[in-house]
Design an enzyme around this catalytic site. Structure first.
Site, PDB file in Angstrom:
ATOM      1  N   ARG A 259      33.002  -6.142  -5.078  1.00 17.85           N
ATOM      2  CA  ARG A 259      33.579  -5.784  -4.968  1.00 17.85           C
ATOM      3  C   ARG A 259      35.079  -6.334  -3.570  1.00 17.85           C
ATOM      4  O   ARG A 259      35.044  -7.587  -3.920  1.00 17.85           O
ATOM      5  CB  ARG A 259      32.804  -5.224  -3.517  1.00 17.85           C
ATOM      6  N   HIS A 263      32.460  -5.628   2.470  1.00 15.30           N
ATOM      7  CA  HIS A 263      30.638  -4.445   2.681  1.00 15.30           C
ATOM      8  C   HIS A 263      31.741  -3.640   2.831  1.00 15.30           C
ATOM      9  O   HIS A 263      30.894  -2.159   2.516  1.00 15.30           O
ATOM     10  CB  HIS A 263      29.618  -5.041   3.260  1.00 15.30           C
ATOM     11  N   TYR A 272      31.971 -15.699   4.635  1.00 16.90           N
ATOM     12  CA  TYR A 272      30.952 -15.766   4.018  1.00 16.90           C
ATOM     13  C   TYR A 272      31.043 -15.752   2.078  1.00 16.90           C
ATOM     14  O   TYR A 272      30.633 -16.353   1.795  1.00 16.90           O
ATOM     15  CB  TYR A 272      29.338 -15.103   4.153  1.00 16.90           C
TER      16      TYR A 272
HETATM   17  C1  LIG Z   1      16.205   0.871   2.487  1.00 16.40           C
HETATM   18  C2  LIG Z   1      17.864   0.327   3.428  1.00 16.40           C
HETATM   19  N1  LIG Z   1      17.880  -1.228   3.329  1.00 16.40           N
HETATM   20  C3  LIG Z   1      18.817  -1.939   4.184  1.00 16.40           C
HETATM   21  C4  LIG Z   1      19.993  -1.244   4.167  1.00 16.40           C
HETATM   22  C5  LIG Z   1      21.257  -2.376   4.733  1.00 16.40           C
HETATM   23  N2  LIG Z   1      22.121  -2.218   4.359  1.00 16.40           N
HETATM   24  C6  LIG Z   1      23.468  -1.701   3.618  1.00 16.40           C
HETATM   25  S1  LIG Z   1      24.339  -2.055   2.957  1.00 16.40           S
HETATM   26  C7  LIG Z   1      22.993  -3.374   2.065  1.00 16.40           C
HETATM   27  C8  LIG Z   1      23.421  -4.810   0.676  1.00 16.40           C
HETATM   28  C9  LIG Z   1      23.516  -2.985  -0.085  1.00 16.40           C
HETATM   29  O1  LIG Z   1      24.125  -4.110  -0.903  1.00 16.40           O
HETATM   30  P1  LIG Z   1      24.054  -3.683  -3.158  1.00 16.40           P
HETATM   31  O2  LIG Z   1      22.979  -2.187  -3.478  1.00 16.40           O
HETATM   32  O3  LIG Z   1      24.187  -4.281  -4.001  1.00 16.40           O
HETATM   33  O4  LIG Z   1      25.067  -2.173  -2.467  1.00 16.40           O
HETATM   34  P2  LIG Z   1      26.619  -2.625  -2.557  1.00 16.40           P
HETATM   35  O5  LIG Z   1      27.056  -2.290  -1.317  1.00 16.40           O
HETATM   36  O6  LIG Z   1      26.951  -3.635  -2.634  1.00 16.40           O
HETATM   37  O7  LIG Z   1      27.634  -1.830  -3.194  1.00 16.40           O
HETATM   38  C10 LIG Z   1      22.212  -3.195   2.997  1.00 16.40           C
HETATM   39  C11 LIG Z   1      21.277  -4.216   2.672  1.00 16.40           C
HETATM   40  C12 LIG Z   1      19.629  -0.132   4.177  1.00 16.40           C
HETATM   41  N3  LIG Z   1      21.269   0.808   4.167  1.00 16.40           N
HETATM   42  N4  LIG Z   1      19.345   0.287   3.425  1.00 16.40           N
END
Ligand SMILES: Cc1ncc(C[n+]2csc(CCOP(=O)(O)OP(=O)(O)O)c2C)c(N)n1
Ligand SMILES: [Mg+2]
Length: 372
Positions: A259, A263, A272
């Site tokens: 990425r 985020h 971080y």
């Molecule tokens: C069920 C749920 N828990 C927590 C969140 C908050 N949240 C949004 S994005 C994220 C991280 C996701 O990481 P990843 O699966 O690696 O996807 P990336 O954003 O890196 O593409 C979190 C914890 C959420 N959207 N849904």
């Protein structure tokens, strides 16, 4: 008592186009033609412009929030190109805009979604993509269910679901994987391992050396690919999709990528992660390596790049115009699109809202009437 090995597993890694733009001709055989690569590179350029434009819109307060796709274009485009448009179903999270676009989902709808307009989730008839999915992990279950339906109806379709590395820590992921394998449904699980789940690095998120090996527990064919390598992503995706289509069951692909941006626009990744890490991955940018490859082959030059950039800028501008030109939706939409049949409470709210306290934005169509 003698012991024996009850199970042994391994995960293959595939790279065809390396970071310097050098292609392994043998592995690349029967994958993408020169014309395909040129077209897909143009697509990547266009997507990068649109992505940067969304970021700027948010900074100008014209969009609520936005998760940039920057750096992950090869993963989205390589897999999207391997799926059959109008036949296979794409079940996304939020970092594979390019794949949705290739399959006919208008990009201005994605912008509308992030502008807080639910009409962004109203996918046009005939386009086989599901709306963006922010609740992490839930979409994998939807994809599994859809694939089960394809199998029962004997339709030669495949569901491809996208998710991040962090999503593989969710219970939903494991339920979907187990079900897909137990019922041998035509579902391809496509993990974009971009190394981070917001501020949590992959190594801290899980103790396994790869994400792909999680599929071994479900006896699912799996592979780890260089996710910034268009050729490797395409080949792995095509093989998985076609195997699933011909009754070979589900598969798991881990695309190792990064990425390059924060985020979302609500995040500041400098808090971080080290700039050295980001710089190192900048050097593996899928656009840079593909351009190097095409230039080396005599298929690309500065004039073509200038034209592709101009087309990208123009496309981005058109997308913004379409998204912002959609106008404000009527207030009644929030009732009309929630349930097929409204609950009595909702019906009362809908009926009385014009005389009650919803008039925060009188320019909204529904309220303008009541102001008369
Ligand atoms: C069920 C749920 N828990 C927590 C969140 C908050 N949240 C949004 S994005 C994220 C991280 C996701 O990481 P990843 O699966 O690696 O996807 P990336 O954003 O890196 O593409 C979190 C914890 C959420 N959207 N849904
Ligand atoms: Mg991630």
């Amino acid at each position: 008592m003698p012991t024996r090995i009850a199970y042994e597993g391994k995960v293959e890694y595939l790279q065809i186009l390396d970071e310097h733009g050098v292609l392994d001709e043998k592995l690349a055989k029967d994958t993408l033609s020169d014309e395909d690569v040129v077209e897909l590179y143009r697509y990547m350029v266009k997507c990068r412009f649109v992505d940067e434009t969304a970021f700027k819109l948010q900074r100008a307060k014209r969009m609520g929030t936005y998760p940039q796709n920057k750096g992950q274009e090869a993963a989205a485009i390589g897999s999207g190109f391997a799926a059959k448009r109008g036949v296979d179903w794409l079940v996304p999270c939020y970092r594979e805009n390019a794949a949705l676009w290739m399959h006919g989902q208008p990009m201005h709808q994605v912008f509308m979604y992030w502008m807080g307009d639910e009409r962004g989730s109203k996918i046009p008839e005939g386009v086989c993509t599901l709306p963006l999915c922010v609740p992490i992990g839930t979409q994998m279950l939807h994809a599994t269910g859809m694939a089960w339906a394809f199998k029962m109806r004997k339709e030669p379709r495949v569901a491809i679901t996208y998710f991040g590395d962090g999503a593989t820590s969710e219970g939903d992921f494991h339920e979907a994987m187990n079900f897909a394998s137990a019922f041998q449904v035509p579902c391809v699980f496509f993990c974009q391992n971009n190394q981070w789940a917001i501020s949590v690095p992959r190594e801290q998120q899980m103790n396994s050396a790869t994400v792909a090996q999680k599929a071994l527990a479900y006896d699912m064919p799996c592979i780890q690919v260089d996710g910034n390598d268009l050729f490797a992503v395409y080949k792995a995706s095509r093989d998985a999709i076609e195997r699933a289509r011909s009754g070979g069951g589900p598969a798991f692909i881990e695309a190792v990528t990064y990425r390059l941006a924060d985020h979302t626009t609500a995040d500041d990744a400098r808090r971080y992660r080290d700039s050295e890490e980001v710089d190192a991955w900048m050097g593996k940018d899928p656009l840079i390596r593909l351009r190097k490859y095409l230039t080396g082959k005599g298929l690309w030059d500065d004039a073509k790049q200038a034209a592709a950039d101009e087309a990208g800028r123009q496309t981005a501008s058109d997308v913004v115009k379409a998204a912002e030109g959609a106008g404000v939706p009527p207030v009644t939409d929030m009732f009309d699109y929630t349930f097929e049949t409204m609950t009595p409470e909702m019906e009362t709210q809908r009926r009385t809202m014009r005389t009650h306290s919803l008039g925060q934005r009188p320019e909204q169509a529904g309220l303008r009437e009541s102001a008369k």
